[in-house]
Design a protein around this motif. Structure first.
Motif, short mmCIF file in Angstrom:
data_model
loop_
_atom_site.label_atom_id
_atom_site.label_comp_id
_atom_site.label_asym_id
_atom_site.label_seq_id
_atom_site.Cartn_x
_atom_site.Cartn_y
_atom_site.Cartn_z
N ALA A 199 36.19 -25.57 5.44
CA ALA A 199 36.89 -24.57 4.63
C ALA A 199 36.00 -23.41 4.24
CB ALA A 199 37.45 -25.24 3.37
N ASP A 200 34.68 -23.59 4.34
CA ASP A 200 33.75 -22.52 3.97
C ASP A 200 33.43 -21.58 5.12
OD1 ASP A 200 33.42 -23.52 1.35
OD2 ASP A 200 31.95 -24.99 2.06
N GLU A 201 33.95 -21.88 6.30
CA GLU A 201 33.57 -21.11 7.49
C GLU A 201 33.83 -19.62 7.33
OE1 GLU A 201 35.18 -20.43 12.02
OE2 GLU A 201 35.27 -22.47 11.20
N GLN A 202 35.05 -19.24 6.99
CA GLN A 202 35.38 -17.82 6.92
C GLN A 202 34.61 -17.09 5.83
OE1 GLN A 202 36.97 -16.06 9.08
NE2 GLN A 202 37.42 -17.87 10.32
N VAL A 203 34.38 -17.77 4.71
CA VAL A 203 33.64 -17.15 3.61
C VAL A 203 32.20 -16.87 4.04
CG1 VAL A 203 32.78 -17.44 1.26
CG2 VAL A 203 35.08 -18.21 1.86
N VAL A 204 31.58 -17.87 4.67
CA VAL A 204 30.17 -17.72 5.09
C VAL A 204 30.06 -16.66 6.18
CG1 VAL A 204 28.22 -18.87 6.19
CG2 VAL A 204 29.57 -20.07 4.46
N VAL A 205 30.92 -16.72 7.18
CA VAL A 205 30.85 -15.75 8.28
C VAL A 205 31.11 -14.34 7.77
CG1 VAL A 205 31.92 -15.00 10.44
CG2 VAL A 205 31.46 -17.43 10.06
N SER A 206 32.09 -14.18 6.88
CA SER A 206 32.38 -12.86 6.33
C SER A 206 31.18 -12.31 5.57
CB SER A 206 33.60 -12.92 5.41
OG SER A 206 34.76 -13.26 6.13
N HIS A 207 30.51 -13.17 4.83
CA HIS A 207 29.30 -12.76 4.11
C HIS A 207 28.22 -12.29 5.07
CE1 HIS A 207 25.99 -12.86 1.19
NE2 HIS A 207 25.31 -13.59 2.07
N LEU A 208 28.03 -13.01 6.15
CA LEU A 208 26.99 -12.66 7.12
C LEU A 208 27.35 -11.38 7.88
CD1 LEU A 208 26.19 -16.23 8.49
CD2 LEU A 208 24.81 -14.86 6.92
N THR A 266 25.51 -21.32 -4.36
CA THR A 266 25.82 -19.93 -4.08
C THR A 266 26.04 -19.72 -2.58
OG1 THR A 266 23.50 -19.34 -3.82
CG2 THR A 266 24.44 -19.17 -6.04
N ILE A 267 26.70 -18.63 -2.24
CA ILE A 267 26.98 -18.32 -0.85
C ILE A 267 25.67 -18.12 -0.07
CG2 ILE A 267 27.16 -15.85 -1.30
CD1 ILE A 267 29.19 -17.91 1.25
N GLU A 268 24.61 -17.64 -0.75
CA GLU A 268 23.34 -17.42 -0.07
C GLU A 268 22.75 -18.72 0.46
OE1 GLU A 268 24.18 -13.95 -2.52
OE2 GLU A 268 24.10 -16.09 -2.99
N VAL A 269 22.91 -19.81 -0.28
CA VAL A 269 22.39 -21.10 0.17
C VAL A 269 23.12 -21.54 1.44
CG1 VAL A 269 22.14 -23.55 -0.41
CG2 VAL A 269 21.69 -21.81 -2.14
N TYR A 270 24.44 -21.41 1.44
CA TYR A 270 25.21 -21.77 2.63
C TYR A 270 24.85 -20.86 3.80
CZ TYR A 270 28.27 -24.66 -0.30
OH TYR A 270 28.76 -25.63 -1.15
N ALA A 271 24.67 -19.58 3.52
CA ALA A 271 24.35 -18.63 4.58
C ALA A 271 23.01 -18.97 5.24
CB ALA A 271 24.32 -17.21 4.02
N ASP A 272 22.02 -19.33 4.44
CA ASP A 272 20.71 -19.70 4.99
C ASP A 272 20.82 -20.92 5.90
OD1 ASP A 272 19.59 -17.62 3.63
OD2 ASP A 272 18.58 -18.84 2.10
N ARG A 273 21.60 -21.90 5.48
CA ARG A 273 21.78 -23.10 6.29
C ARG A 273 22.47 -22.75 7.62
NH1 ARG A 273 24.46 -27.12 1.91
NH2 ARG A 273 24.83 -28.39 3.79
N VAL A 323 25.42 -11.01 11.42
CA VAL A 323 26.31 -11.62 12.41
C VAL A 323 27.40 -10.61 12.75
CG1 VAL A 323 28.20 -13.29 12.58
CG2 VAL A 323 25.93 -14.07 11.91
N GLU A 324 27.83 -10.63 13.99
CA GLU A 324 28.98 -9.81 14.38
C GLU A 324 29.97 -10.69 15.12
OE1 GLU A 324 27.40 -6.71 16.76
OE2 GLU A 324 26.95 -8.00 18.49
N ARG A 325 31.24 -10.35 14.99
CA ARG A 325 32.27 -11.13 15.66
C ARG A 325 32.30 -10.72 17.13
NH1 ARG A 325 35.03 -13.70 11.68
NH2 ARG A 325 35.00 -12.74 9.60
N ALA A 326 32.33 -11.73 18.00
CA ALA A 326 32.28 -11.45 19.44
C ALA A 326 33.63 -11.08 20.00
CB ALA A 326 31.73 -12.67 20.18
N VAL A 327 34.69 -11.63 19.42
CA VAL A 327 36.05 -11.35 19.87
C VAL A 327 36.90 -11.09 18.65
CG1 VAL A 327 38.07 -12.25 21.08
CG2 VAL A 327 35.79 -12.84 21.89
#
Length: 351
Positions: free
Chosen positions: A40-49, A2-9, A55-59
């Motif tokens: 490939a999971d970067e955008q999905v995880v960051v968007s979830h956070l 699940t996305i939660e597992v990736y987010a915790d990591r 998390v907030e985008r700095a730029v």
């Protein structure tokens, strides 16, 4: 997974990268790599956070995306909580003791066993962003086996595990193991035939109400046979013994009825809507439903366990429910930003 597992990591590694600077700008791609996630999971995880406000985008780029991020204040607090839980032996053991039987149930045929080696590929192998170890898994298997929830095939270490009937009941209960074992002990203790310091009322009841307390039974209205005094020729009582806490409400239909309580009160009759309090079972079931929302967050299951234990030991009143919400549930939900999502369950809890 699940996305939660990736987010915790991700959050664990982001905390390391942040160091002592809460304003530290982080490169999302590097965090993903250090967390062992696929690029490939970067955008999905960051968007979830970002949606979780951790998390907030700095730029901001033209497309609304940015490889540069920072942890919000709430996100940093969340990451520290993940770190603390991941380093707690108690929390890690509770995770495995609760998740392993459910994993085994979902990964074995009916009446069959589960291959424990496959557990390493399951999302339950991860806890608060860290991997569990085989030593921890072996200890969990030994504990669950000692509690009678499963049987392990050892050669020489556990290879396959099979749930017992109690283990299957635990999975079906959707409770935490602590609460399941506690209530099971209470039920075993209440299945005897000896009642100490209780009121026993028996006889024909026809659409009547009965108030019982202390050492007497009192007829309020209707045709209720009062056996508060000794009657040698009275018929043998039909006693239903259960785990009835002080102040509980017990309902009976018309006919041969009985009640046993410990210093509590009973309302009997087919028109039994006169109780001024709310039934314990209702509150416990509402808390079980709330577990689906809060159990996703660290400490959520433990909070529900405490509230259910309180509900089983105290009189269920609007004041009790209000205090549970105001002082326990709402602060917990506020910390994780999920108060708004609890509107439907709040209406059940507070009416």
């Amino acid at each position: 997974m699940t996305i939660e597992v990736y987010a915790d990591r991700f959050m664990q590694k982001a905390l390391d990268a942040m160091g002592d600077d809460p304003e530290q700008i982080l490169h999302a791609g590097r965090i993903v790599a250090s967390a062992g996630l696929d690029a490939a999971d970067e955008q999905v995880v960051v968007s979830h956070l970002v949606v979780c406000r951790w998390v907030e985008r700095a730029v901001n780029q033209a497309n609304g995306r940015s490889p540069l991020i920072r942890l919000t204040r709430t996100g940093a607090s969340k990451a520290r909580e993940l770190r603390a839980n991941s380093e707690s032996r108690t929390e890690r053991e509770a995770h495995l003791n609760n998740r392993l039987p459910r994993w085994a149930y979902n990964n074995s045929p009916s009446g069959g066993s589960a291959d424990l080696q496959m557990f390493a590929a399951a999302e339950e192998w991860w806890f608060c962003g860290t991997e569990v170890t085989w030593d921890e898994v072996d200890a969990a298997v030994a504990y669950l086996e000692a509690r009678g929830l499963l049987v392990a095939d050892r050669a020489p270490r556990p290879q396959r595990i099979t749930l017992t009937a109690d283990g299957i009941d635990f999975v079906h209960s959707r409770q935490t193991l602590w609460f399941f074992l506690t209530t099971r002990r209470q039920q075993s203790a209440s299945n005897g035939t000896t009642i100490v310091g209780s009121n026993v009322v028996y006889g024909p009841v026809h659409d009547s109400s009965l108030a019982a307390g202390g050492s007497n039974a009192q007829t309020v209205r209707g045709n209720v046979t009062d056996h508060s005094q000794h009657h040698p020729q009275a018929p043998q009582p039909n006693i239903s013994v259960g785990d009835i806490g002080a102040g509980s409400a017990v309902s009976f239909g018309s006919g041969h009825a009985s009640a046993a309580s410990r210093g509590g009160s009973a309302i009997a009759g087919s028109h039994n809507q006169q109780s001024s309090g709310l039934e314990h079972a209702d509150l416990i079931m509402i808390l079980d439903r709330l577990r689906q929302d809060l159990g996703k967050y660290p400490g959520g299951d433990a909070l529900i366990d405490e509230l259910q234990a309180q509900a089983a030991s105290e009189e269920d009143t609007p004041e009790l429910r209000s205090s549970m919400w105001k002082f326990r549930i709402e602060p917990f939900a506020t910390r994780f930003g999920i108060v708004g999502s609890l509107a439907s369950i709040l209406s059940l809890l507070l009416g």
